[in-house]
Design an enzyme around this catalytic site. Structure first.
Site, PDB file in Angstrom:
ATOM      1  N   HIS A  68       0.718  -1.145  -0.661  1.00  0.00           N
ATOM      2  CA  HIS A  68      -0.400  -0.409   0.074  1.00  0.00           C
ATOM      3  C   HIS A  68       0.955   1.457  -0.079  1.00  0.00           C
ATOM      4  O   HIS A  68       1.053   2.084  -0.960  1.00  0.00           O
ATOM      5  CB  HIS A  68      -1.199  -0.039   1.383  1.00  0.00           C
ATOM      6  CG  HIS A  68      -1.722   0.675   1.211  1.00  0.00           C
ATOM      7  ND1 HIS A  68      -3.170   1.014   0.962  1.00  0.00           N
ATOM      8  CD2 HIS A  68      -1.175   2.531   1.876  1.00  0.00           C
ATOM      9  CE1 HIS A  68      -3.458   2.134   1.559  1.00  0.00           C
ATOM     10  NE2 HIS A  68      -2.323   3.336   1.831  1.00  0.00           N
ATOM     11  N   GLU A  69       1.804   1.233   0.724  1.00  0.00           N
ATOM     12  CA  GLU A  69       2.610   2.792   0.865  1.00  0.00           C
ATOM     13  C   GLU A  69       4.100   2.183  -0.340  1.00  0.00           C
ATOM     14  O   GLU A  69       4.107   3.809  -0.130  1.00  0.00           O
ATOM     15  CB  GLU A  69       3.305   2.179   2.395  1.00  0.00           C
ATOM     16  CG  GLU A  69       2.550   1.894   3.283  1.00  0.00           C
ATOM     17  CD  GLU A  69       2.649   3.605   3.609  1.00  0.00           C
ATOM     18  OE1 GLU A  69       2.086   4.282   3.037  1.00  0.00           O
ATOM     19  OE2 GLU A  69       1.019   3.295   4.291  1.00  0.00           O
ATOM     20  N   HIS A  72       2.050   4.465  -3.294  1.00  0.00           N
ATOM     21  CA  HIS A  72       2.267   6.274  -2.747  1.00  0.00           C
ATOM     22  C   HIS A  72       3.137   6.559  -3.389  1.00  0.00           C
ATOM     23  O   HIS A  72       3.318   7.403  -3.740  1.00  0.00           O
ATOM     24  CB  HIS A  72       1.868   6.441  -1.337  1.00  0.00           C
ATOM     25  CG  HIS A  72       0.135   6.299  -0.984  1.00  0.00           C
ATOM     26  ND1 HIS A  72      -0.655   6.987  -1.352  1.00  0.00           N
ATOM     27  CD2 HIS A  72       0.029   5.550   0.335  1.00  0.00           C
ATOM     28  CE1 HIS A  72      -1.879   6.658  -0.282  1.00  0.00           C
ATOM     29  NE2 HIS A  72      -2.037   5.904   0.625  1.00  0.00           N
TER      30      HIS A  72
HETATM   31 ZN   LIG Z   1      -2.712   5.338   2.334  1.00  0.00          ZN
END
Ligand SMILES: [Zn+2]
Length: 226
Positions: A68-69, A72
Site C-alpha cells: 500500500h505504501e 503511494h
Molecule cells: Zn495510504
C-alpha cells in the site's frame, strides 16, 4: 519517527524499515491470529502449525501494508517528490515523503493509489481463497487477508486528514478553490469533525453493546428465574 529503526531491504530505491515499536503490534497480530482465527477455524491443528500459520499470515499482512505504501511512493516519485523511506510502526505503515504534492492532480493520484492497491490485494486474496476452498490451511489465511485488505482500503478512505481519504478530499477542494493553504485548512477542520463523529460513533456502539449485553443478562436472569 523514533530513533531506533531496523533496515529490512531496499526496493525501487526506497528503504523499507521497521520501527522498534512495530514488534509490539507484530506480536499482537500473531497472538490474535493464533488464539482466535486459527484456534477457532482449525480446531484440529497442532500448536506448531498454528504458530507457523499465524507468523506467515502476519508477515503477509504487513507486506500488504508495505505494498500500500509502495503504491503511494511510486506515484510520488513519478510526481517528482522525494520518498525518504517506508516505515512500519505500532500504528501501521507510513511512506515518509519529503515535500507536498505540487498540484491537486498529483495529490489525488498519490492518495488514491494506496487504497486502490489494497483493493487490488483484496481481490487477489479473494481469488486465492476461492481457488483453494478445499485446503483449509490456504483458504482461511486467504480469506483473512482478503478481509483485512478490504478494511485497509476503506479505513484509509475515511476523509479524515491526513489519511488518504482526507488527502483526496483536500485535492478536490484545492482543485476547486485553487488555494492550497485554504484547502488544507478546510480538510483539517473537516478531519476534526470526522474524528469527533467517530468518537461519538464509538460511544454509540459502546452504548448499543452495553444495552445488548444488559438485555441478554436480563434474558439470562429471566431464564434462571431471578
Ligand atoms: Zn495510504
Amino acid at each position: 519517527m523514533t530513533p531506533k529503526s531496523f533496515k529490512l531491504f531496499k526496493i525501487l530505491g526506497i528503504s523499507i524499515e521497521l520501527d522498534a515499536s512495530w514488534f509490539i503490534i507484530f506480536f499482537f497480530v500473531v497472538w490474535t491470529l493464533s488464539t482466535s482465527l486459527y484456534k477457532l477455524n482449525l480446531p484440529g491443528v497442532t500448536l506448531n502449525i498454528n504458530i507457523i500459520l499465524s507468523i506467515v499470515t502476519a508477515i503477509l499482512f504487513f507486506s500488504s501494508v508495505i505494498f500500500h505504501e509502495l503504491a503511494h511512493s511510486v506515484i510520488a516519485i513519478k510526481e517528482g517528490l522525494n520518498v525518504k523511506k517506508i516505515i512500519l510502526f505500532v500504528f501501521g505503515g507510513a511512506a515518509l515523503i519529503d515535500d507536498e504534492p505540487k498540484t491537486p492532480g498529483a495529490e489525488f493520484r498519490i492518495s488514491v493509489l494506496g487504497p486502490a492497491s489494497s483493493l487490488f490485494l483484496a481481490l487477489f486474496f479473494f481469488i486465492f481463497s476461492q481457488m483453494f476452498e478445499n485446503y483449509q490451511y490456504l483458504y482461511i489465511p486467504g480469506l483473512f487477508l482478503f478481509n483485512i485488505n478490504l478494511i485497509l482500503a476503506f479505513f484509509n478512505l475515511i476523509p479524515g486528514f491526513p489519511m488518504d481519504g482526507g488527502r483526496i478530499f483536500r485535492s478536490f477542494v484545492w482543485y476547486i478553490s485553487g488555494n492550497y493553504l485554504k484547502s488544507t485548512k478546510i480538510a483539517v477542520t473537516f478531519g476534526k469533525i470526522i474524528a469527533d463523529l467517530s468518537g461519538l460513533w464509538l460511544i454509540l456502539i459502546g452504548l448499543f453493546l452495553y444495552q445488548a449485553a444488559d438485555s441478554s443478562l436480563k434474558q439470562a436472569q429471566i431464564k434462571l428465574g431471578y
